[in-house]
Design a protein around this motif. Structure first.
Motif, PDB file in Angstrom:
ATOM      1  N   SER A 108     -30.019 -24.368  -3.532  1.00  0.00           N
ATOM      2  CA  SER A 108     -29.461 -25.482  -4.276  1.00  0.00           C
ATOM      3  C   SER A 108     -28.932 -26.516  -3.286  1.00  0.00           C
ATOM      4  O   SER A 108     -28.253 -26.139  -2.329  1.00  0.00           O
ATOM      5  N   PRO A 109     -29.275 -27.754  -3.462  1.00  0.00           N
ATOM      6  CA  PRO A 109     -30.075 -28.301  -4.539  1.00  0.00           C
ATOM      7  C   PRO A 109     -31.570 -28.040  -4.312  1.00  0.00           C
ATOM      8  O   PRO A 109     -32.011 -27.856  -3.176  1.00  0.00           O
ATOM      9  N   VAL A 110     -32.314 -28.057  -5.386  1.00  0.00           N
ATOM     10  CA  VAL A 110     -33.767 -27.913  -5.315  1.00  0.00           C
ATOM     11  C   VAL A 110     -34.310 -29.141  -4.600  1.00  0.00           C
ATOM     12  O   VAL A 110     -33.901 -30.270  -4.876  1.00  0.00           O
ATOM     13  N   GLU A 111     -35.225 -28.933  -3.658  1.00  0.00           N
ATOM     14  CA  GLU A 111     -35.754 -30.055  -2.884  1.00  0.00           C
ATOM     15  C   GLU A 111     -36.889 -30.775  -3.596  1.00  0.00           C
ATOM     16  O   GLU A 111     -36.975 -32.003  -3.542  1.00  0.00           O
ATOM     17  N   PHE A 112     -37.782 -30.036  -4.234  1.00  0.00           N
ATOM     18  CA  PHE A 112     -38.909 -30.651  -4.930  1.00  0.00           C
ATOM     19  C   PHE A 112     -39.192 -29.898  -6.212  1.00  0.00           C
ATOM     20  O   PHE A 112     -39.111 -28.679  -6.250  1.00  0.00           O
ATOM     21  N   THR A 113     -39.551 -30.638  -7.258  1.00  0.00           N
ATOM     22  CA  THR A 113     -40.023 -30.061  -8.508  1.00  0.00           C
ATOM     23  C   THR A 113     -41.429 -30.588  -8.732  1.00  0.00           C
ATOM     24  O   THR A 113     -41.630 -31.802  -8.812  1.00  0.00           O
ATOM     25  N   ILE A 114     -42.388 -29.692  -8.802  1.00  0.00           N
ATOM     26  CA  ILE A 114     -43.783 -30.069  -8.924  1.00  0.00           C
ATOM     27  C   ILE A 114     -44.284 -29.720 -10.326  1.00  0.00           C
ATOM     28  O   ILE A 114     -44.318 -28.554 -10.714  1.00  0.00           O
ATOM     29  N   THR A 115     -44.651 -30.744 -11.054  1.00  0.00           N
ATOM     30  CA  THR A 115     -45.163 -30.540 -12.412  1.00  0.00           C
ATOM     31  C   THR A 115     -46.620 -30.970 -12.525  1.00  0.00           C
ATOM     32  O   THR A 115     -47.181 -30.944 -13.601  1.00  0.00           O
ATOM     33  N   ARG A 116     -47.216 -31.342 -11.414  1.00  0.00           N
ATOM     34  CA  ARG A 116     -48.619 -31.783 -11.419  1.00  0.00           C
ATOM     35  C   ARG A 116     -49.450 -30.807 -10.591  1.00  0.00           C
ATOM     36  O   ARG A 116     -49.552 -30.925  -9.381  1.00  0.00           O
ATOM     37  N   MET A 117     -50.040 -29.845 -11.241  1.00  0.00           N
ATOM     38  CA  MET A 117     -50.846 -28.834 -10.559  1.00  0.00           C
ATOM     39  C   MET A 117     -52.329 -28.994 -10.845  1.00  0.00           C
ATOM     40  O   MET A 117     -53.141 -28.189 -10.397  1.00  0.00           O
ATOM     41  N   GLY A 118     -52.700 -30.014 -11.587  1.00  0.00           N
ATOM     42  CA  GLY A 118     -54.112 -30.242 -11.889  1.00  0.00           C
ATOM     43  C   GLY A 118     -54.728 -29.046 -12.588  1.00  0.00           C
ATOM     44  O   GLY A 118     -54.130 -28.435 -13.478  1.00  0.00           O
ATOM     45  N   SER A 119     -55.915 -28.671 -12.147  1.00  0.00           N
ATOM     46  CA  SER A 119     -56.624 -27.554 -12.784  1.00  0.00           C
ATOM     47  C   SER A 119     -56.096 -26.189 -12.337  1.00  0.00           C
ATOM     48  O   SER A 119     -56.622 -25.165 -12.737  1.00  0.00           O
ATOM     49  N   PHE A 120     -55.035 -26.173 -11.519  1.00  0.00           N
ATOM     50  CA  PHE A 120     -54.515 -24.906 -11.014  1.00  0.00           C
ATOM     51  C   PHE A 120     -53.449 -24.284 -11.925  1.00  0.00           C
ATOM     52  O   PHE A 120     -52.873 -23.255 -11.608  1.00  0.00           O
ATOM     53  N   ASN A 140     -43.536 -23.241 -18.098  1.00  0.00           N
ATOM     54  CA  ASN A 140     -43.828 -24.547 -18.696  1.00  0.00           C
ATOM     55  C   ASN A 140     -44.175 -25.585 -17.636  1.00  0.00           C
ATOM     56  O   ASN A 140     -43.688 -25.522 -16.508  1.00  0.00           O
ATOM     57  N   GLU A 141     -44.972 -26.579 -18.018  1.00  0.00           N
ATOM     58  CA  GLU A 141     -45.396 -27.622 -17.099  1.00  0.00           C
ATOM     59  C   GLU A 141     -44.254 -28.537 -16.668  1.00  0.00           C
ATOM     60  O   GLU A 141     -44.397 -29.284 -15.712  1.00  0.00           O
ATOM     61  N   SER A 142     -43.126 -28.487 -17.318  1.00  0.00           N
ATOM     62  CA  SER A 142     -41.998 -29.358 -16.993  1.00  0.00           C
ATOM     63  C   SER A 142     -40.918 -28.633 -16.190  1.00  0.00           C
ATOM     64  O   SER A 142     -39.775 -29.073 -16.153  1.00  0.00           O
ATOM     65  N   ALA A 143     -41.278 -27.534 -15.528  1.00  0.00           N
ATOM     66  CA  ALA A 143     -40.330 -26.721 -14.745  1.00  0.00           C
ATOM     67  C   ALA A 143     -39.154 -26.268 -15.616  1.00  0.00           C
ATOM     68  O   ALA A 143     -37.995 -26.297 -15.208  1.00  0.00           O
ATOM     69  N   THR A 144     -39.489 -25.856 -16.825  1.00  0.00           N
ATOM     70  CA  THR A 144     -38.492 -25.313 -17.748  1.00  0.00           C
ATOM     71  C   THR A 144     -39.041 -24.007 -18.306  1.00  0.00           C
ATOM     72  O   THR A 144     -40.176 -23.634 -18.042  1.00  0.00           O
ATOM     73  N   GLY A 145     -38.225 -23.349 -19.081  1.00  0.00           N
ATOM     74  CA  GLY A 145     -38.637 -22.083 -19.670  1.00  0.00           C
ATOM     75  C   GLY A 145     -38.394 -20.938 -18.707  1.00  0.00           C
ATOM     76  O   GLY A 145     -37.603 -21.035 -17.774  1.00  0.00           O
ATOM     77  N   SER A 165     -48.720 -13.391 -12.003  1.00  0.00           N
ATOM     78  CA  SER A 165     -50.110 -13.733 -11.713  1.00  0.00           C
ATOM     79  C   SER A 165     -50.710 -14.520 -12.873  1.00  0.00           C
ATOM     80  O   SER A 165     -50.544 -14.156 -14.035  1.00  0.00           O
ATOM     81  N   ASN A 166     -51.375 -15.627 -12.570  1.00  0.00           N
ATOM     82  CA  ASN A 166     -52.041 -16.483 -13.565  1.00  0.00           C
ATOM     83  C   ASN A 166     -51.097 -16.964 -14.660  1.00  0.00           C
ATOM     84  O   ASN A 166     -51.472 -17.048 -15.825  1.00  0.00           O
ATOM     85  N   ARG A 167     -49.886 -17.316 -14.262  1.00  0.00           N
ATOM     86  CA  ARG A 167     -48.868 -17.678 -15.251  1.00  0.00           C
ATOM     87  C   ARG A 167     -48.166 -19.004 -14.955  1.00  0.00           C
ATOM     88  O   ARG A 167     -47.678 -19.652 -15.874  1.00  0.00           O
ATOM     89  N   ALA A 168     -48.093 -19.436 -13.705  1.00  0.00           N
ATOM     90  CA  ALA A 168     -47.291 -20.611 -13.330  1.00  0.00           C
ATOM     91  C   ALA A 168     -47.941 -21.914 -13.782  1.00  0.00           C
ATOM     92  O   ALA A 168     -49.110 -22.162 -13.541  1.00  0.00           O
ATOM     93  N   SER A 169     -47.123 -22.754 -14.427  1.00  0.00           N
ATOM     94  CA  SER A 169     -47.574 -24.082 -14.851  1.00  0.00           C
ATOM     95  C   SER A 169     -46.880 -25.195 -14.064  1.00  0.00           C
ATOM     96  O   SER A 169     -47.292 -26.346 -14.145  1.00  0.00           O
ATOM     97  N   SER A 170     -45.805 -24.868 -13.356  1.00  0.00           N
ATOM     98  CA  SER A 170     -45.080 -25.799 -12.514  1.00  0.00           C
ATOM     99  C   SER A 170     -44.212 -24.974 -11.564  1.00  0.00           C
ATOM    100  O   SER A 170     -44.111 -23.749 -11.722  1.00  0.00           O
ATOM    101  N   TYR A 171     -43.597 -25.636 -10.595  1.00  0.00           N
ATOM    102  CA  TYR A 171     -42.755 -24.901  -9.650  1.00  0.00           C
ATOM    103  C   TYR A 171     -41.744 -25.794  -8.954  1.00  0.00           C
ATOM    104  O   TYR A 171     -41.846 -27.018  -8.988  1.00  0.00           O
ATOM    105  N   GLN A 172     -40.742 -25.138  -8.387  1.00  0.00           N
ATOM    106  CA  GLN A 172     -39.732 -25.813  -7.581  1.00  0.00           C
ATOM    107  C   GLN A 172     -39.775 -25.255  -6.171  1.00  0.00           C
ATOM    108  O   GLN A 172     -40.158 -24.101  -5.960  1.00  0.00           O
ATOM    109  N   VAL A 173     -39.364 -26.085  -5.221  1.00  0.00           N
ATOM    110  CA  VAL A 173     -39.357 -25.685  -3.810  1.00  0.00           C
ATOM    111  C   VAL A 173     -37.961 -25.959  -3.254  1.00  0.00           C
ATOM    112  O   VAL A 173     -37.370 -26.992  -3.506  1.00  0.00           O
TER     113      VAL A 173
END
Length: 174
Positions: A108-120, A140-145, A165-173
């Motif tokens: 904390s704080p989160v450095e990056f929130t990535i919600t654009r993963m394209g076809s991944f 969720n694609e909005s880094a929620t849930g 596995s095969n579940r992530a729609s977005s992520y934080q770094v």
């Protein structure tokens, strides 16, 4: 596709300044329009944290090369693999930053929130992080849930608590 939602933090402003200075130092670079630079076909994609572009190619190396602008090398912060054990045969998603970026030691704080993963979206089966970064995956694609715990390197995301596995729609770094 969902767009990244990030505050214009001091770190983000600093990354923008570094990127702008790098282009100025490079001198007479001729840049194509952004739409011409962002290739979106291929199984290996790189998301550039500064330009917010997703560039894809047929290999991880080609995607990084297509994403790079000028003489400054990019730092790979996170690479997700469609295969377990860091296999590249079925695709990768890489997060890059210009220069030699290192993540902070704290979550904390989160450095990056990535919600654009394209076809991944929903394809990551293993993940490797670099430069002291860790990643938290979200359903969720909005880094929620529902989210995973913070992950450094994991050869099989199914072994993470909750099975990722095969579940992530977005992520934080961080």
């Amino acid at each position: 596709m969902a767009e990244s939602k990030r505050k214009d933090s001091p770190l983000r402003r600093r990354l923008k300044v570094v990127a702008a200075l790098s282009l100025a130092v490079a001198g007479a670079l001729t840049l194509a329009p952004a739409s011409a630079q962002a290739e979106t076909t291929g199984d290996h994609c790189v998301y550039d944290i500064v330009t917010e572009e997703l560039t894809c190619a047929d290999t991880p190396e080609a995607a990084l090369a297509a994403n790079s602008v000028g003489i400054q090398a990019d730092s790979v912060l996170v690479r997700m693999y469609n295969d377990t054990n860091y296999g590249t045969a079925n695709g990768t998603h890489t997060l890059s930053a210009p220069g030699s970026y290192t993540c902070s030691a704290a979550y904390s704080p989160v450095e990056f929130t990535i919600t654009r993963m394209g076809s991944f979206v929903n394809k990551a089966s293993s993940v490797h992080t670099y430069h002291s970064c860790d990643v938290k995956l979200f359903d969720n694609e909005s880094a929620t849930g529902t989210s995973s715990t913070w992950i450094d390197n994991l050869a099989n995301l199914n072994t993470a608590a909750g099975g990722w596995s095969n579940r992530a729609s977005s992520y934080q770094v961080s």
